[in-house]
Design a protein around this motif. Structure first.
Motif, PDB file in Angstrom:
ATOM      1  N   PHE A   1       0.845  -1.190   0.000  1.00 16.51           N
ATOM      2  CA  PHE A   1       0.000   0.000   0.000  1.00 16.51           C
ATOM      3  C   PHE A   1       0.886   1.248   0.000  1.00 16.51           C
ATOM      4  O   PHE A   1       2.026   1.208   0.473  1.00 16.51           O
ATOM      5  CB  PHE A   1      -0.923   0.002   1.221  1.00 16.51           C
ATOM      6  CG  PHE A   1      -2.267  -0.649   0.966  1.00 16.51           C
ATOM      7  CD1 PHE A   1      -2.360  -1.785   0.174  1.00 16.51           C
ATOM      8  CD2 PHE A   1      -3.425  -0.123   1.508  1.00 16.51           C
ATOM      9  CE1 PHE A   1      -3.588  -2.390  -0.067  1.00 16.51           C
ATOM     10  CE2 PHE A   1      -4.651  -0.715   1.274  1.00 16.51           C
ATOM     11  CZ  PHE A   1      -4.741  -1.857   0.484  1.00 16.51           C
ATOM     12  N   PRO A   2       0.397   2.372  -0.537  1.00 18.77           N
ATOM     13  CA  PRO A   2       1.239   3.567  -0.716  1.00 18.77           C
ATOM     14  C   PRO A   2       1.607   4.254   0.599  1.00 18.77           C
ATOM     15  O   PRO A   2       0.881   4.158   1.599  1.00 18.77           O
ATOM     16  CB  PRO A   2       0.369   4.488  -1.581  1.00 18.77           C
ATOM     17  CG  PRO A   2      -1.031   4.063  -1.275  1.00 18.77           C
ATOM     18  CD  PRO A   2      -0.967   2.582  -1.072  1.00 18.77           C
ATOM     19  N   SER A   3       2.706   4.976   0.558  1.00 18.79           N
ATOM     20  CA  SER A   3       3.136   5.792   1.695  1.00 18.79           C
ATOM     21  C   SER A   3       2.302   7.066   1.750  1.00 18.79           C
ATOM     22  O   SER A   3       1.551   7.386   0.825  1.00 18.79           O
ATOM     23  CB  SER A   3       4.610   6.161   1.538  1.00 18.79           C
ATOM     24  OG  SER A   3       4.764   7.028   0.410  1.00 18.79           O
ATOM     25  N   THR A   4       2.470   7.811   2.832  1.00 21.07           N
ATOM     26  CA  THR A   4       1.792   9.104   2.933  1.00 21.07           C
ATOM     27  C   THR A   4       2.235  10.032   1.803  1.00 21.07           C
ATOM     28  O   THR A   4       1.417  10.755   1.224  1.00 21.07           O
ATOM     29  CB  THR A   4       2.090   9.751   4.292  1.00 21.07           C
ATOM     30  OG1 THR A   4       1.625   8.884   5.336  1.00 21.07           O
ATOM     31  CG2 THR A   4       1.388  11.095   4.432  1.00 21.07           C
TER      32      THR A   4
ATOM     33  N   LEU B   1      -7.251   4.452   2.393  1.00 16.61           N
ATOM     34  CA  LEU B   1      -7.521   3.047   2.690  1.00 16.61           C
ATOM     35  C   LEU B   1      -6.270   2.408   3.289  1.00 16.61           C
ATOM     36  O   LEU B   1      -5.147   2.712   2.880  1.00 16.61           O
ATOM     37  CB  LEU B   1      -7.917   2.322   1.401  1.00 16.61           C
ATOM     38  CG  LEU B   1      -8.248   0.838   1.508  1.00 16.61           C
ATOM     39  CD1 LEU B   1      -9.504   0.630   2.333  1.00 16.61           C
ATOM     40  CD2 LEU B   1      -8.426   0.247   0.090  1.00 16.61           C
ATOM     41  N   LYS B   2      -6.464   1.516   4.255  1.00 14.01           N
ATOM     42  CA  LYS B   2      -5.339   0.843   4.904  1.00 14.01           C
ATOM     43  C   LYS B   2      -5.341  -0.653   4.593  1.00 14.01           C
ATOM     44  O   LYS B   2      -6.389  -1.268   4.399  1.00 14.01           O
ATOM     45  CB  LYS B   2      -5.403   1.051   6.424  1.00 14.01           C
ATOM     46  CG  LYS B   2      -5.194   2.498   6.833  1.00 14.01           C
ATOM     47  CD  LYS B   2      -3.831   2.995   6.382  1.00 14.01           C
ATOM     48  CE  LYS B   2      -3.627   4.453   6.702  1.00 14.01           C
ATOM     49  NZ  LYS B   2      -3.587   4.712   8.131  1.00 14.01           N
ATOM     50  N   ASP B   3      -4.166  -1.230   4.561  1.00  7.01           N
ATOM     51  CA  ASP B   3      -3.981  -2.661   4.335  1.00  7.01           C
ATOM     52  C   ASP B   3      -4.195  -3.358   5.672  1.00  7.01           C
ATOM     53  O   ASP B   3      -3.255  -3.596   6.437  1.00  7.01           O
ATOM     54  CB  ASP B   3      -2.570  -2.925   3.799  1.00  7.01           C
ATOM     55  CG  ASP B   3      -2.403  -4.335   3.284  1.00  7.01           C
ATOM     56  OD1 ASP B   3      -3.365  -5.117   3.371  1.00  7.01           O
ATOM     57  OD2 ASP B   3      -1.306  -4.667   2.785  1.00  7.01           O
TER      58      ASP B   3
ATOM     59  N   ASP C   1       2.871   7.205   8.786  1.00  2.00           N
ATOM     60  CA  ASP C   1       3.750   6.980   7.647  1.00  2.00           C
ATOM     61  C   ASP C   1       3.018   6.382   6.445  1.00  2.00           C
ATOM     62  O   ASP C   1       3.419   6.575   5.298  1.00  2.00           O
ATOM     63  CB  ASP C   1       4.900   6.047   8.036  1.00  2.00           C
ATOM     64  CG  ASP C   1       5.868   6.693   9.017  1.00  2.00           C
ATOM     65  OD1 ASP C   1       5.861   7.930   9.112  1.00  2.00           O
ATOM     66  OD2 ASP C   1       6.616   5.951   9.678  1.00  2.00           O
ATOM     67  N   ASP C   2       1.946   5.629   6.723  1.00  2.00           N
ATOM     68  CA  ASP C   2       1.221   4.953   5.646  1.00  2.00           C
ATOM     69  C   ASP C   2      -0.148   5.585   5.404  1.00  2.00           C
ATOM     70  O   ASP C   2      -1.117   4.909   5.085  1.00  2.00           O
ATOM     71  CB  ASP C   2       1.076   3.461   5.956  1.00  2.00           C
ATOM     72  CG  ASP C   2       0.348   3.212   7.270  1.00  2.00           C
ATOM     73  OD1 ASP C   2       0.189   4.166   8.059  1.00  2.00           O
ATOM     74  OD2 ASP C   2      -0.064   2.060   7.507  1.00  2.00           O
TER      75      ASP C   2
END
Length: 356
Positions: free
Chosen positions: A77-80, A185-187, A239-240
């Motif tokens: 998943f992408p970083s901030t 969205l979070k993993d 961070d995420d």
């Protein structure tokens, strides 16, 4: 004393309906767990049919892709920083679409103040500069950012616009609320987080506020803070991406807060004296709690439920979507109450009237 009016509202959403794709993703993540049936039951009861995103839903992509572009890929998943780059790319176009629907035309040159509201992304120079460039606003326009306040931030933006107009009756204030909630969205396989993600979508609303007696008058504002509830809704940067936490106790806390503060919220009026209810649809249970806490008549929140069904919760922009629908059908002289809820736990409320 000068009266400030919301003259008109323009709204816009991205083209991609991602609600069904997210429900499929969530059920895959929860498959085989004790939470799968709970999520499915809550999704069925959620009264949301569509949510819109700048991201495209999966279509014949690898199973580990959440969206067609692979912005969200399981385990990657992408970083901030990646999310903010996407916000910087996509938010200006959505904001411009909403402002275009205001139909400013030559009136754009007379805008004196620009208030941008957002809690899902940041960049500088930001949306305010892009809107000045795209619409030919004066380079001396007074700019303000209402940032990271959450779902009730549009009420604060309108409150600020009212102060401006009351201090300078010639002012014309453009308020733009843009939110790309689906960038966060979070993993995760946690049911609480999945249920939080289930309600959020992307959207933008723009409002023109001035002393021209057209639209709805901004009659008064009141903030009701529920004591000892600061941890019920939180919004933090990690961070995420941005982390949203919504406690399951929020609806009950809202109902209690409204029961104890209804006199101040309604400025001494009774519920029966209010013709129009514009309530931020933070979710079905939130609307149910408002109905219970204020003992509203059946159908009072029909517009809010319609906006929830067609768009989900677009954070700050959502209440303006509700007001836009109400303004289209309202009659001169009707009175109204608007409210939205967010971190604190706080209910930001606004009384309004339809211009004659």
């Amino acid at each position: 004393m000068t009266v400030a009016y919301v003259n008109r509202i323009g709204t816009a959403t991205p083209r991609n309906d991602v609600h069904a794709a997210f429900v499929d993703f969530a059920q895959r993540r929860l498959a085989g767990s004790r939470s799968e049936k709970l999520f499915r039951r809550m999704a069925d009861r959620g009264q949301i049919e569509h949510r819109w995103s700048s991201l495209s839903p999966v279509s014949d992509q690898p199973a580990d892709f959440v969206d067609a572009e692979g912005f969200y890929r399981l385990g990657r998943f992408p970083s901030t920083a990646d999310r903010m780059a996407r916000y910087e790319r996509d938010a200006p176009g959505l904001a411009a679409e909403a402002v275009t629907r205001l139909g400013l035309g030559s009136e754009a040159g007379s805008i004196t103040h620009l208030i941008v509201v957002s809690c899902t992304g940041f960049s500088a120079p930001g949306l305010d500069f892009e809107l000045i460039r795209r619409f030919g606003l004066s380079t001396s326009v007074e700019r303000t950012l209402v940032g990271f306040m959450g779902c009730y931030a549009a009420i604060n933006g309108l409150k600020l616009a009212r102060h401006v107009v009351r201090s300078d009756p010639s002012a014309k204030v453009l308020v733009v609320c843009v939110e790309l909630c689906t960038l966060h969205l979070k993993d995760t396989g946690a049911i609480e987080e999945m249920l939080s993600f289930f309600v959020f979508g992307d959207g933008c609303a723009a409002a023109l506020v001035s002393a021209d007696p057209v639209g709805i008058s901004l009659d008064g504002f009141h903030a009701a803070m529920a004591p000892d509830t600061a941890d019920r809704i939180t919004w933090t940067i990690r961070d995420d991406g941005f982390d949203m936490f919504l406690s399951g106790r929020v609806p009950a806390e809202i109902a209690t807060a409204l029961r104890t503060s209804s006199g101040k919220i309604l400025s001494g009026r009774r519920v029966g004296d209010v013709d129009l209810w514009a309530v931020h649809p933070g979710g079905r249970s939130v609307l149910d709690a408002v109905e219970e806490g204020l003992e509203l008549p059946t159908g009072a929140l029909a517009v809010s439920r319609s906006v929830l069904r067609e768009n989900g919760n677009m954070s700050s922009a959502t209440i303006l979507f509700v007001l836009a629908e109400i303004m289209r059908a309202a009659s001169a002289g009707q009175s109204g109450c608007a409210m939205a809820f967010g971190p604190g736990l706080v209910a930001e409320t606004m009384s309004f009237s339809v211009a004659s």
